[in-house]
Design a protein around this motif. Structure first.
Motif, PDB file in Angstrom:
ATOM      1  N   VAL A  10       0.829  -1.315  -0.125  1.00  0.00           N
ATOM      2  CA  VAL A  10      -0.316  -0.177   0.252  1.00  0.00           C
ATOM      3  C   VAL A  10       0.346   1.295   0.453  1.00  0.00           C
ATOM      4  CG1 VAL A  10      -1.675   1.458   1.479  1.00  0.00           C
ATOM      5  CG2 VAL A  10      -2.190  -1.391   1.334  1.00  0.00           C
ATOM      6  N   ARG A  11       2.143   1.410   1.107  1.00  0.00           N
ATOM      7  CA  ARG A  11       2.826   2.231   0.678  1.00  0.00           C
ATOM      8  C   ARG A  11       3.830   2.740  -0.382  1.00  0.00           C
ATOM      9  NH1 ARG A  11       4.495   2.627   7.441  1.00  0.00           N
ATOM     10  NH2 ARG A  11       2.130   2.962   7.654  1.00  0.00           N
ATOM     11  N   ARG A  12       3.992   1.041  -1.377  1.00  0.00           N
ATOM     12  CA  ARG A  12       4.439   2.372  -1.875  1.00  0.00           C
ATOM     13  C   ARG A  12       4.060   2.673  -3.415  1.00  0.00           C
ATOM     14  NH1 ARG A  12       7.899  -3.097  -5.101  1.00  0.00           N
ATOM     15  NH2 ARG A  12       9.287  -1.242  -5.804  1.00  0.00           N
ATOM     16  N   VAL A  13       2.475   2.328  -3.241  1.00  0.00           N
ATOM     17  CA  VAL A  13       1.249   2.826  -4.171  1.00  0.00           C
ATOM     18  C   VAL A  13       1.055   4.240  -3.546  1.00  0.00           C
ATOM     19  CG1 VAL A  13      -0.961   2.609  -4.787  1.00  0.00           C
ATOM     20  CG2 VAL A  13       0.254   0.721  -4.883  1.00  0.00           C
ATOM     21  N   LEU A  14       1.245   4.386  -2.315  1.00  0.00           N
ATOM     22  CA  LEU A  14       0.904   5.708  -2.354  1.00  0.00           C
ATOM     23  C   LEU A  14       1.711   6.528  -2.253  1.00  0.00           C
ATOM     24  CD1 LEU A  14      -1.103   5.714   0.598  1.00  0.00           C
ATOM     25  CD2 LEU A  14      -2.208   6.493  -0.375  1.00  0.00           C
ATOM     26  N   LEU A  39      -7.398   2.887   3.229  1.00  0.00           N
ATOM     27  CA  LEU A  39      -7.742   4.388   4.066  1.00  0.00           C
ATOM     28  C   LEU A  39      -7.680   4.144   5.474  1.00  0.00           C
ATOM     29  CD1 LEU A  39     -11.538   5.064   2.851  1.00  0.00           C
ATOM     30  CD2 LEU A  39      -9.409   5.712   2.234  1.00  0.00           C
ATOM     31  N   ASP A  40      -6.761   3.674   6.216  1.00  0.00           N
ATOM     32  CA  ASP A  40      -6.966   3.875   7.416  1.00  0.00           C
ATOM     33  C   ASP A  40      -5.263   4.033   7.150  1.00  0.00           C
ATOM     34  OD1 ASP A  40      -7.046   3.710  10.776  1.00  0.00           O
ATOM     35  OD2 ASP A  40      -5.723   1.612  10.537  1.00  0.00           O
ATOM     36  N   GLU A  41      -4.797   2.279   5.978  1.00  0.00           N
ATOM     37  CA  GLU A  41      -3.113   2.736   6.119  1.00  0.00           C
ATOM     38  C   GLU A  41      -2.482   4.241   4.802  1.00  0.00           C
ATOM     39  OE1 GLU A  41       0.394   1.693   6.412  1.00  0.00           O
ATOM     40  OE2 GLU A  41      -1.000   0.380   6.891  1.00  0.00           O
ATOM     41  N   GLU A  42      -3.224   4.590   4.651  1.00  0.00           N
ATOM     42  CA  GLU A  42      -3.135   5.947   4.367  1.00  0.00           C
ATOM     43  C   GLU A  42      -3.206   7.073   5.141  1.00  0.00           C
ATOM     44  OE1 GLU A  42      -5.342   7.486   0.219  1.00  0.00           O
ATOM     45  OE2 GLU A  42      -6.190   8.815   1.672  1.00  0.00           O
ATOM     46  N   ARG A  43      -4.254   6.764   6.364  1.00  0.00           N
ATOM     47  CA  ARG A  43      -3.756   7.847   6.251  1.00  0.00           C
ATOM     48  C   ARG A  43      -2.527   8.284   8.243  1.00  0.00           C
ATOM     49  NH1 ARG A  43      -9.316   7.276   6.834  1.00  0.00           N
ATOM     50  NH2 ARG A  43      -9.574   5.763   8.339  1.00  0.00           N
ATOM     51  N   ARG A  44      -2.144   6.527   7.817  1.00  0.00           N
ATOM     52  CA  ARG A  44      -1.341   6.415   8.788  1.00  0.00           C
ATOM     53  C   ARG A  44      -0.030   6.687   8.385  1.00  0.00           C
ATOM     54  NH1 ARG A  44      -1.461   2.346  13.036  1.00  0.00           N
ATOM     55  NH2 ARG A  44      -3.808   1.363  13.342  1.00  0.00           N
ATOM     56  N   GLY A  58       0.308   8.718   6.064  1.00  0.00           N
ATOM     57  CA  GLY A  58       0.469  10.840   6.520  1.00  0.00           C
ATOM     58  C   GLY A  58       1.346  11.044   7.036  1.00  0.00           C
ATOM     59  N   ARG A  59       0.761  10.615   8.099  1.00  0.00           N
ATOM     60  CA  ARG A  59       1.083  10.840   9.417  1.00  0.00           C
ATOM     61  C   ARG A  59       2.338  11.093   9.436  1.00  0.00           C
ATOM     62  NH1 ARG A  59      -3.916   9.151  11.721  1.00  0.00           N
ATOM     63  NH2 ARG A  59      -2.600   6.900  12.304  1.00  0.00           N
ATOM     64  N   LEU A  60       2.956   9.777   9.299  1.00  0.00           N
ATOM     65  CA  LEU A  60       3.786   9.125   8.883  1.00  0.00           C
ATOM     66  C   LEU A  60       5.510   9.756   7.933  1.00  0.00           C
ATOM     67  CD1 LEU A  60       5.818   7.132  10.355  1.00  0.00           C
ATOM     68  CD2 LEU A  60       5.849   5.417   8.489  1.00  0.00           C
ATOM     69  N   LEU A  61       4.795  10.551   7.133  1.00  0.00           N
ATOM     70  CA  LEU A  61       5.293  11.576   6.452  1.00  0.00           C
ATOM     71  C   LEU A  61       5.530  12.265   6.548  1.00  0.00           C
ATOM     72  CD1 LEU A  61       3.518  10.739   3.065  1.00  0.00           C
ATOM     73  CD2 LEU A  61       6.213   9.320   4.074  1.00  0.00           C
ATOM     74  N   GLU A  62       4.868  13.147   7.203  1.00  0.00           N
ATOM     75  CA  GLU A  62       5.072  14.206   8.246  1.00  0.00           C
ATOM     76  C   GLU A  62       5.584  14.170   8.846  1.00  0.00           C
ATOM     77  OE1 GLU A  62       4.543  18.361   8.661  1.00  0.00           O
ATOM     78  OE2 GLU A  62       4.046  16.324   7.473  1.00  0.00           O
ATOM     79  N   ARG A  63       6.064  12.992  10.092  1.00  0.00           N
ATOM     80  CA  ARG A  63       6.563  13.472  11.061  1.00  0.00           C
ATOM     81  C   ARG A  63       7.857  12.915  10.387  1.00  0.00           C
ATOM     82  NH1 ARG A  63       4.556   8.963  13.439  1.00  0.00           N
ATOM     83  NH2 ARG A  63       5.905   7.788  13.626  1.00  0.00           N
ATOM     84  N   GLY A  64       8.380  12.132   9.631  1.00  0.00           N
ATOM     85  CA  GLY A  64       9.759  11.743   8.925  1.00  0.00           C
ATOM     86  C   GLY A  64       9.596  13.408   8.447  1.00  0.00           C
TER      87      GLY A  64
END
Length: 389
Positions: A292-296, A337-342, A344-350
């Motif tokens: 999922v994260r590779r897609v995003l 959608l739950d994984e997308e939200r997770r 997104g938050r991880l990217l911002e923190r990173g």
């Protein structure tokens, strides 16, 4: 010829020759199995290949869904998928390799209408431990099929120890010119069917001992064969991807390599989710998360407003239906959608962490371990964030 027709033709052909159809398992191996996912049709049958009697008999056929994470980096070419279906047959100490190859040739040419002039075979040439597979070579020569002899390319094993043996692979020409050269020299020869003469067990010291019975294990990738029979240039053009090709371009404009990755990874995530796996930080869950994260990552690279919530319900429903899964499509969508939200938050923190002065220099291995262990930032994500800069 649609994939469902191909599967039905395959199974019925071998049922007429005394094989019993066994139900394909899920992507999840039985408890205690060390692998994360079922990688081939033979995987659930390992105890029976080792000699245990199978309740359905000695001749078997099935359609098995498989997942291979080793192919993740190859997804995007014409022949590899992460999740796919494998058509398989087995002789558990019954008939030998030449009989399997003869049936395979007849099914391809008569049952599926393939021009025999478009076929090429490879056969085990032999080495200091085991001799040449002369029986398979003779079979192909009698059928007029050209043969290439190899050593490493035609020896099958399921790991450093365990069942193994010589194999004979059948290739189909995909070029738009008359066939030429050999499979090892021209990648327009596409491997479609592997027949393994599983006769040995490799021990820890590398030596070979005979198995209690001489087996034949064959595997044929359905999407790969379907794309060739349908005259398509890649597995992503065969009929199982019809809804994806029709609907996804309406919401996201993607170049061809990105489109293939998005279709493959989302479809695979749907199937794994359909077998009950949810995203996590380890094991099977991490495979779903990575898909999922590779897609995003590729979707947001060009447009950060894109969302998996825009994914048409039809592609989720079609995929679950094709793989005969009863999971609620709405549950799969909520997972995405739950994984997308997770993420997104991880990217911002990173981004905030990597903006610290400590990490403005080239990162060393110690930094990568710290970022993962302290902030939950995997190294592939760190690499992606650095590429943004």
């Amino acid at each position: 010829m649609k994939t469902e027709h191909i599967a039905r033709t395959f199974v019925e052909y071998f049922e007429e020759r005394g094989h019993r159809r066994i139900t394909g398992s899920t992507l999840l191996p039985p408890p205690g199995d060390p692998v994360l996912f079922t990688t081939s049709g033979m995987h659930p049958l390992t105890p029976y290949l080792e000699g245990r009697p199978h309740p359905m008999g000695r001749r078997l056929v099935n359609v098995q869904r498989c997942l291979r994470t080793t192919d993740l980096e190859e997804v995007g070419d014409a022949t590899h998928l992460t999740v796919f279906e494998m058509l398989g047959t087995w002789s558990l100490g019954d008939y030998e390799g030449p009989q399997s190859l003869a049936w395979g040739y007849d099914l391809l040419t008569e049952g599926l209408g393939i021009d025999p002039g478009l076929l090429h075979a490879t056969v085990y040439a032999g080495d200091e431990r085991t001799g040449q597979d002369s029986a398979s070579l003779e079979l192909w020569q009698n059928r007029g099929v050209p043969v290439e002899l190899t050593v490493t390319d035609n020896w099958w094993s399921n790991g450093p120890t365990g069942p193994c043996g010589p194999d004979s692979e059948i290739f189909l020409w995909s070029g738009d010119t008359p066939p030429r050269s050999t499979p090892t020299e021209d990648d327009r020869w596409v491997e479609v069917w592997n027949h393994v003469m599983m006769r040995h067990r490799r021990l820890d010291d590398g030596s070979l001992v005979p198995l209690p019975q001489r087996n034949v294990d064959t595997g044929l990738g359905m999407e790969r064969l379907a794309s060739l029979l349908q005259g398509k240039s890649s597995v992503f053009e065969c009929d199982v991807f019809d809804p994806w090709r029709r609907l996804v371009p309406r919401i996201w404009t993607l170049d061809e390599p990105t489109r293939r990755l998005v279709h493959d990874h989302l479809r695979s995530a749907v199937v794994v989710s359909g077998d009950g796996v949810r995203p996590g930080s380890t094991g099977r869950g991490y495979v779903v998360r990575r898909l999922v994260r590779r897609v995003l990552t590729v979707l947001w690279r060009d447009d950060p407003t894109r969302s998996l919530g825009d994914l048409p319900s039809e592609v989720i429903e079609h995929t679950l239906d094709h793989f005969r899964q009863d999971t609620d499509p709405g549950e799969v969508r909520r997972m995405l959608l739950d994984e997308e939200r997770r993420f997104g938050r991880l990217l911002e923190r990173g981004r905030q962490v990597l903006a610290r002065p400590r990490f403005r220099r080239p990162l060393e291995e110690e930094d990568l371990h710290y970022l993962h262990d302290t902030h939950g930032l995997p190294r592939d994500l760190v690499r992606t964030l650095r590429e943004e800069e």
